[in-house]
Design a protein around this motif. Sequence first.
Motif, PDB file in Angstrom:
ATOM      1  N   ASN A 198       8.900  43.955 -31.372  1.00  0.00           N
ATOM      2  CA  ASN A 198       9.921  43.596 -32.366  1.00  0.00           C
ATOM      3  C   ASN A 198       9.537  42.335 -33.127  1.00  0.00           C
ATOM      4  N   TRP A 199       8.922  41.382 -32.439  1.00  0.00           N
ATOM      5  CA  TRP A 199       8.536  40.139 -33.111  1.00  0.00           C
ATOM      6  C   TRP A 199       7.441  40.386 -34.148  1.00  0.00           C
ATOM      7  N   VAL A 200       6.423  41.166 -33.793  1.00  0.00           N
ATOM      8  CA  VAL A 200       5.348  41.413 -34.762  1.00  0.00           C
ATOM      9  C   VAL A 200       5.836  42.282 -35.918  1.00  0.00           C
ATOM     10  N   MET A 201       6.956  43.012 -35.729  1.00  0.00           N
ATOM     11  CA  MET A 201       7.537  43.817 -36.811  1.00  0.00           C
ATOM     12  C   MET A 201       8.639  43.064 -37.551  1.00  0.00           C
ATOM     13  N   ASN A 202       8.780  41.752 -37.270  1.00  0.00           N
ATOM     14  CA  ASN A 202       9.791  40.911 -37.926  1.00  0.00           C
ATOM     15  C   ASN A 202      11.212  41.412 -37.669  1.00  0.00           C
ATOM     16  N   ARG A 203      11.477  41.780 -36.424  1.00  0.00           N
ATOM     17  CA  ARG A 203      12.828  42.202 -36.023  1.00  0.00           C
ATOM     18  C   ARG A 203      13.336  41.249 -34.939  1.00  0.00           C
ATOM     19  N   GLU A 204      13.401  39.970 -35.272  1.00  0.00           N
ATOM     20  CA  GLU A 204      13.791  38.971 -34.279  1.00  0.00           C
ATOM     21  C   GLU A 204      15.182  39.210 -33.720  1.00  0.00           C
ATOM     22  N   GLU A 205      16.058  39.861 -34.501  1.00  0.00           N
ATOM     23  CA  GLU A 205      17.426  40.065 -34.039  1.00  0.00           C
ATOM     24  C   GLU A 205      17.500  40.986 -32.822  1.00  0.00           C
ATOM     25  N   LEU A 206      16.426  41.752 -32.565  1.00  0.00           N
ATOM     26  CA  LEU A 206      16.422  42.669 -31.428  1.00  0.00           C
ATOM     27  C   LEU A 206      15.682  42.108 -30.223  1.00  0.00           C
ATOM     28  N   ILE A 207      15.193  40.871 -30.341  1.00  0.00           N
ATOM     29  CA  ILE A 207      14.501  40.261 -29.207  1.00  0.00           C
ATOM     30  C   ILE A 207      15.529  39.835 -28.165  1.00  0.00           C
ATOM     31  N   GLY A 208      15.279  40.171 -26.941  1.00  0.00           N
ATOM     32  CA  GLY A 208      16.187  39.804 -25.858  1.00  0.00           C
ATOM     33  C   GLY A 208      16.074  40.804 -24.731  1.00  0.00           C
ATOM     34  N   ILE A 209      16.899  40.599 -23.706  1.00  0.00           N
ATOM     35  CA  ILE A 209      16.916  41.527 -22.582  1.00  0.00           C
ATOM     36  C   ILE A 209      17.491  42.855 -23.062  1.00  0.00           C
ATOM     37  N   THR A 210      16.769  43.932 -22.825  1.00  0.00           N
ATOM     38  CA  THR A 210      17.165  45.244 -23.323  1.00  0.00           C
ATOM     39  C   THR A 210      18.262  45.844 -22.443  1.00  0.00           C
ATOM     40  N   PRO A 211      18.946  46.898 -22.939  1.00  0.00           N
ATOM     41  CA  PRO A 211      20.047  47.489 -22.164  1.00  0.00           C
ATOM     42  C   PRO A 211      19.609  47.996 -20.798  1.00  0.00           C
ATOM     43  N   ASP A 267      10.845  44.463 -21.100  1.00  0.00           N
ATOM     44  CA  ASP A 267      11.520  43.585 -22.065  1.00  0.00           C
ATOM     45  C   ASP A 267      10.514  42.763 -22.865  1.00  0.00           C
ATOM     46  N   PHE A 268       9.480  42.255 -22.189  1.00  0.00           N
ATOM     47  CA  PHE A 268       8.462  41.467 -22.891  1.00  0.00           C
ATOM     48  C   PHE A 268       7.712  42.331 -23.899  1.00  0.00           C
ATOM     49  N   THR A 269       7.386  43.558 -23.522  1.00  0.00           N
ATOM     50  CA  THR A 269       6.665  44.454 -24.427  1.00  0.00           C
ATOM     51  C   THR A 269       7.486  44.745 -25.679  1.00  0.00           C
ATOM     52  N   MET A 270       8.765  45.078 -25.499  1.00  0.00           N
ATOM     53  CA  MET A 270       9.603  45.378 -26.660  1.00  0.00           C
ATOM     54  C   MET A 270       9.866  44.127 -27.492  1.00  0.00           C
ATOM     55  N   ALA A 304       2.564  55.995 -22.462  1.00  0.00           N
ATOM     56  CA  ALA A 304       3.316  56.483 -23.622  1.00  0.00           C
ATOM     57  C   ALA A 304       4.688  57.006 -23.208  1.00  0.00           C
ATOM     58  N   GLN A 305       4.761  57.674 -22.053  1.00  0.00           N
ATOM     59  CA  GLN A 305       6.041  58.215 -21.587  1.00  0.00           C
ATOM     60  C   GLN A 305       7.045  57.109 -21.275  1.00  0.00           C
ATOM     61  N   GLN A 306       6.575  55.969 -20.834  1.00  0.00           N
ATOM     62  CA  GLN A 306       7.479  54.850 -20.564  1.00  0.00           C
ATOM     63  C   GLN A 306       7.824  54.080 -21.834  1.00  0.00           C
ATOM     64  N   LEU A 307       6.867  54.003 -22.751  1.00  0.00           N
ATOM     65  CA  LEU A 307       7.081  53.235 -23.973  1.00  0.00           C
ATOM     66  C   LEU A 307       7.964  53.979 -24.969  1.00  0.00           C
ATOM     67  N   GLN A 308       7.895  55.310 -24.983  1.00  0.00           N
ATOM     68  CA  GLN A 308       8.646  56.090 -25.969  1.00  0.00           C
ATOM     69  C   GLN A 308      10.157  55.892 -25.865  1.00  0.00           C
ATOM     70  N   PRO A 309      10.778  56.007 -24.668  1.00  0.00           N
ATOM     71  CA  PRO A 309      12.232  55.774 -24.613  1.00  0.00           C
ATOM     72  C   PRO A 309      12.625  54.348 -24.968  1.00  0.00           C
ATOM     73  N   LEU A 310      11.759  53.377 -24.662  1.00  0.00           N
ATOM     74  CA  LEU A 310      12.048  51.998 -25.065  1.00  0.00           C
ATOM     75  C   LEU A 310      12.062  51.882 -26.584  1.00  0.00           C
ATOM     76  N   ALA A 311      11.114  52.553 -27.231  1.00  0.00           N
ATOM     77  CA  ALA A 311      11.062  52.535 -28.694  1.00  0.00           C
ATOM     78  C   ALA A 311      12.236  53.302 -29.290  1.00  0.00           C
ATOM     79  N   ASN A 312      12.574  54.454 -28.699  1.00  0.00           N
ATOM     80  CA  ASN A 312      13.699  55.245 -29.200  1.00  0.00           C
ATOM     81  C   ASN A 312      14.992  54.448 -29.179  1.00  0.00           C
ATOM     82  N   ALA A 313      15.167  53.641 -28.134  1.00  0.00           N
ATOM     83  CA  ALA A 313      16.396  52.862 -27.998  1.00  0.00           C
ATOM     84  C   ALA A 313      16.538  51.826 -29.103  1.00  0.00           C
ATOM     85  N   GLN A 314      15.460  51.546 -29.832  1.00  0.00           N
ATOM     86  CA  GLN A 314      15.521  50.562 -30.905  1.00  0.00           C
ATOM     87  C   GLN A 314      15.043  51.169 -32.227  1.00  0.00           C
TER      88      GLN A 314
END
Length: 505
Positions: free
Chosen positions: A449-462, A442-445, A213-223
Amino acid sequence: MVKKEKEIEEGSRRGGWKFIASGRKLERYKAALLVAIQLFLMVVVFFQVNYLSYRKHQTWDLSQNQRFTLSDASKGFLRSVGGEVSLIMAFLGTSDLHADVKGLLSEYDRLGEEKVRAEYLDLSRSRARIAELKDQYQIQFAGDQILVVGKNKRIKVISAEELVNRDSNTGRIVEFKGEEIITAALLEVTEQQQRKIYLVTGGRRADELVPIAQQLQPLANAQNARLESLILEGRQRIPEDADALFFPGNTLDLTERELEVVRRYWEGEKGGLVFYLNASAKTSNLNAFLREHGAGPRGDRVLSVLSIPGMTAKKTYDVAVALMPGSGPTRDLPALTTQLMGQTQSLDVLFEDDLLIAENIRPRPLMVAREGFWGETDFQTEEVSYNPDIDHGQPELVYTAASVEKGVAGDYDFKKGSSRLVVVGNPDLISPDGNTSKVGADFTMASLNWVMNREELIGITPRRPTAYTLSVSADDQGLLQSLMIFLMPGLALIISGVVWVRRRA
């Protein structure tokens, strides 16, 4: 007669001079015309070059760590952003972050075209404009900050210190996370509401869930997404604000009632599901649900045998895998490679099954094991080898992750929406040890994003450009000083002496 001949000769001479004069005049006209054409062409080329440089220009980021180059995820968002957004930078000109932040905002302004506009203010000079912003948005400028203003006047204020991590002892900047923070702010002011991802707990130990959760939370916050935990036991339905459910390698199976709750959420509410499977767990209900939709776990172990001359052959469970670009979560991800640590089971992905196609269910492989790995069914024995009768792979591909998209019967273009899920045959793509790879993150995010229908955010993250320091001991510092003080001048003196002797000779 002689006089007449002289007159004729004089007339011929005058006519010749006139002809020569007219010829020279014609040459001057030609030269002037050529000069005029050259000037005209130079003007045309000048305007063409300026037009092309304005419309078709290319930029290069020559900075250390490519800190002004935006990630694919940020670029995808900027292409799809709705409404105009203003990025107002209010910094002192002497700030140690001024150049980095201004360069980064310039890239947002350039890639956002007319949708994103950057404005740069000096806190010590632009007092009239700052006073205007204070009255307009009712905010205070207490220090260096970025004001993000979206449509409907939604505002997000970012202080300068949020953009960096500093060394606690020296105050030196060790990490710049400007893109991550700014993209998250842009999402916050442009999206209707923050997305919510529920981490479904089910038997996995707390000491493993907490670091995940500690690793996933900042990834989620960034999006612009929020992570919360969820226990399915006793629930009649999934929370209404849930955009996706994430199952991080749970060891407990879903009961029939819990599976029905998840199914209603997935099919009825078009909610997203992401399953990271624990290969050692007995999850018959969940496995049956996945097989029903063409991405069934096989219960084997993906492994390989390492043979070193002079040593006993050993089996390894750390699987080298490659992402499969195409549609779905890996659509905008290049063919990246990573390792799945621990035990992984292969998936039976029925992407060519006629019955599933008729029911408008589309399973697709997302991740494939590299050559030399196979799905071993008798993995508990010490010595293993590939058996084509009972094992999986060789020469068939061994899939370790898949996506499933299910639409309404007959709606093959998914115009009426679809239910989406992603399944991975390994529980530790987000590592409980805190060592998650960039590809795994990157694969996790991308999956979420794909299952939430946010295809525009799919890609290599910052990325987070990091400052590296070279540690030099006191002895090494003394050696370097000696080299600089004595050796370098000594070499110069010797070379000059050799040159002087050769010239004297």
